[in-house]
Design a protein around this motif. Structure first.
Motif, PDB file in Angstrom:
ATOM      1  N   MET A   1       0.847  -1.209   0.000  1.00 49.82           N
ATOM      2  CA  MET A   1       0.000   0.000   0.000  1.00 49.82           C
ATOM      3  C   MET A   1       0.874   1.247   0.000  1.00 49.82           C
ATOM      4  SD  MET A   1      -2.969   1.085   2.704  1.00 49.82           S
ATOM      5  CE  MET A   1      -3.856   2.624   2.511  1.00 49.82           C
ATOM      6  N   ALA A   2       0.496   2.237  -0.780  1.00 50.94           N
ATOM      7  CA  ALA A   2       1.292   3.462  -0.873  1.00 50.94           C
ATOM      8  C   ALA A   2       1.236   4.239   0.423  1.00 50.94           C
ATOM      9  CB  ALA A   2       0.788   4.326  -2.029  1.00 50.94           C
ATOM     10  N   GLU A   3       2.363   4.805   0.797  1.00 52.25           N
ATOM     11  CA  GLU A   3       2.477   5.550   2.037  1.00 52.25           C
ATOM     12  C   GLU A   3       2.313   7.049   1.776  1.00 52.25           C
ATOM     13  OE1 GLU A   3       6.126   4.645   3.915  1.00 52.25           O
ATOM     14  OE2 GLU A   3       5.690   2.518   4.194  1.00 52.25           O
ATOM     15  N   ASP A   4       1.688   7.743   2.722  1.00 56.91           N
ATOM     16  CA  ASP A   4       1.577   9.196   2.674  1.00 56.91           C
ATOM     17  C   ASP A   4       2.762   9.816   3.395  1.00 56.91           C
ATOM     18  OD1 ASP A   4      -0.771   9.126   1.267  1.00 56.91           O
ATOM     19  OD2 ASP A   4      -2.016   9.075   3.080  1.00 56.91           O
ATOM     20  N   LEU A   5       3.345  10.803   2.773  1.00 59.53           N
ATOM     21  CA  LEU A   5       4.517  11.468   3.334  1.00 59.53           C
ATOM     22  C   LEU A   5       4.157  12.890   3.759  1.00 59.53           C
ATOM     23  CD1 LEU A   5       7.231  10.386   0.724  1.00 59.53           C
ATOM     24  CD2 LEU A   5       6.620   9.250   2.855  1.00 59.53           C
ATOM     25  N   VAL A   6       4.864  13.373   4.749  1.00 59.91           N
ATOM     26  CA  VAL A   6       4.735  14.771   5.180  1.00 59.91           C
ATOM     27  C   VAL A   6       5.997  15.494   4.729  1.00 59.91           C
ATOM     28  CG1 VAL A   6       4.479  16.336   7.121  1.00 59.91           C
ATOM     29  CG2 VAL A   6       3.328  14.116   7.167  1.00 59.91           C
ATOM     30  N   LEU A   7       5.834  16.391   3.763  1.00 61.04           N
ATOM     31  CA  LEU A   7       6.982  17.075   3.179  1.00 61.04           C
ATOM     32  C   LEU A   7       7.408  18.244   4.057  1.00 61.04           C
ATOM     33  CD1 LEU A   7       5.975  17.112  -0.603  1.00 61.04           C
ATOM     34  CD2 LEU A   7       7.337  15.433   0.637  1.00 61.04           C
ATOM     35  N   ASP A   8       8.701  18.355   4.266  1.00 66.39           N
ATOM     36  CA  ASP A   8       9.258  19.447   5.057  1.00 66.39           C
ATOM     37  C   ASP A   8       9.148  20.747   4.262  1.00 66.39           C
ATOM     38  OD1 ASP A   8      10.571  21.052   6.798  1.00 66.39           O
ATOM     39  OD2 ASP A   8      12.404  19.865   6.891  1.00 66.39           O
TER      40      ASP A   8
ATOM     41  N   SER B   1       8.616   1.723  -4.460  1.00 67.02           N
ATOM     42  CA  SER B   1       7.285   1.415  -4.983  1.00 67.02           C
ATOM     43  C   SER B   1       6.184   1.665  -3.962  1.00 67.02           C
ATOM     44  CB  SER B   1       7.233  -0.039  -5.434  1.00 67.02           C
ATOM     45  OG  SER B   1       7.531  -0.916  -4.350  1.00 67.02           O
ATOM     46  N   THR B   2       6.563   1.898  -2.689  1.00 67.01           N
ATOM     47  CA  THR B   2       5.554   2.123  -1.649  1.00 67.01           C
ATOM     48  C   THR B   2       5.096   3.578  -1.563  1.00 67.01           C
ATOM     49  OG1 THR B   2       7.317   2.427  -0.016  1.00 67.01           O
ATOM     50  CG2 THR B   2       6.419   0.206  -0.272  1.00 67.01           C
ATOM     51  N   VAL B   3       5.810   4.478  -2.236  1.00 69.15           N
ATOM     52  CA  VAL B   3       5.436   5.894  -2.206  1.00 69.15           C
ATOM     53  C   VAL B   3       4.283   6.122  -3.175  1.00 69.15           C
ATOM     54  CG1 VAL B   3       6.253   8.260  -2.570  1.00 69.15           C
ATOM     55  CG2 VAL B   3       7.781   6.528  -1.603  1.00 69.15           C
TER      56      VAL B   3
END
Length: 246
Positions: A1-8, A160-162
């Motif tokens: 499953m794709a992960e959600d990132l918090v961008l700086d 591939s998880t992003v």
């Protein structure tokens, strides 16, 4: 499953914005450099005449149904007559662009200058992006995308998880490289509204015979089926008036 990132926010300030500003400045600088390197030469009268003939023939095809059939046939004969039509190119009189390039050294020099003004800035900018910003996730697109866009938007990131909507710094460089045409047209005018994709297509298509445009327009006029649209307009207007009166 794709992960959600918090961008700086530092990535926005030190990666995303600098990349965009640098690409815009390089595009403007390249425009003025290519303008300075362009040699001043008078346009060929024959080429200008052929271009005007092609434009007039296209206008005739576009508005063929708005003139009577007799007028259209007269205009089509004027352009596509086999004896003295403006679009008729006798056999053996077609230009050889490669021979013309060798006979005119200014044409070859202008082409080389255009290629250098396009290749050198791209190479240096890509090396700069690849060295300083490789591996950064620079931005996120505010709508979902399919997996087909992963290779286009996440160049330089092997995860591939992003989620696909995240854009890498290298992909952001390519998006700016091929997507700033509209902005440059606003800043520098419509004459500059040519992106690198069109430049590459022109480079790969060099050597084509310009007289083929005349032959193509002649074939287009020959096969067009005239259907006068004015009687239909009269019938529609009559039907509308009847509805209004009744």
């Amino acid at each position: 499953m794709a992960e959600d990132l918090v961008l700086d926010t530092a990535i926005r300030d030190w990666v995303l914005i600098p990349l965009t500003v640098v690409m815009i400045l390089i595009g403007i600088l390249r425009y003025f450099v290519s303008k300075l390197m362009r040699s001043q030469q008078n346009p060929d009268a024959k080429v200008v005449k052929e271009g005007q003939v092609v434009v007039r023939a296209r206008n005739l095809r576009a508005g063929a149904n708005f003139i009577p059939a007799k007028s259209f046939r007269a205009r089509r004969a004027y352009f596509s007559n086999e004896e003295n039509g403006l679009l008729h190119v006798p056999k053996g009189q077609g230009q050889n662009p490669q021979a013309q390039m060798f006979s005119d050294p200014n044409m070859a020099m202008d082409m080389m200058k255009k290629n250098l003004s396009m290749i050198i800035p791209q190479t240096l900018t890509f090396a700069w992006v690849n060295f300083f910003f490789s591996g950064f996730v620079a931005a996120k697109i505010p709508f979902p995308l399919t997996q087909r866009f992963r290779s286009m938007l996440q160049n330089g990131i092997d995860l591939s998880t992003v989620d696909v909507s995240y854009v890498s710094s290298r992909s952001w460089y390519f998006l700016n490289l091929f997507g700033l045409r509209g902005l440059f047209s606003l800043i520098l005018g419509e004459e500059n509204a040519m992106d690198d994709t069109q430049r590459m297509m022109q480079m790969s298509g060099f050597g084509m015979d310009p007289t083929k445009n005349l032959s193509a327009e002649k074939d287009g006029l020959d096969i067009i089926q005239h259907e006068w649209a004015l009687p239909k307009f009269e019938q529609r207007a009559e039907a509308v008036l009847k509805k209004l009166v009744s």
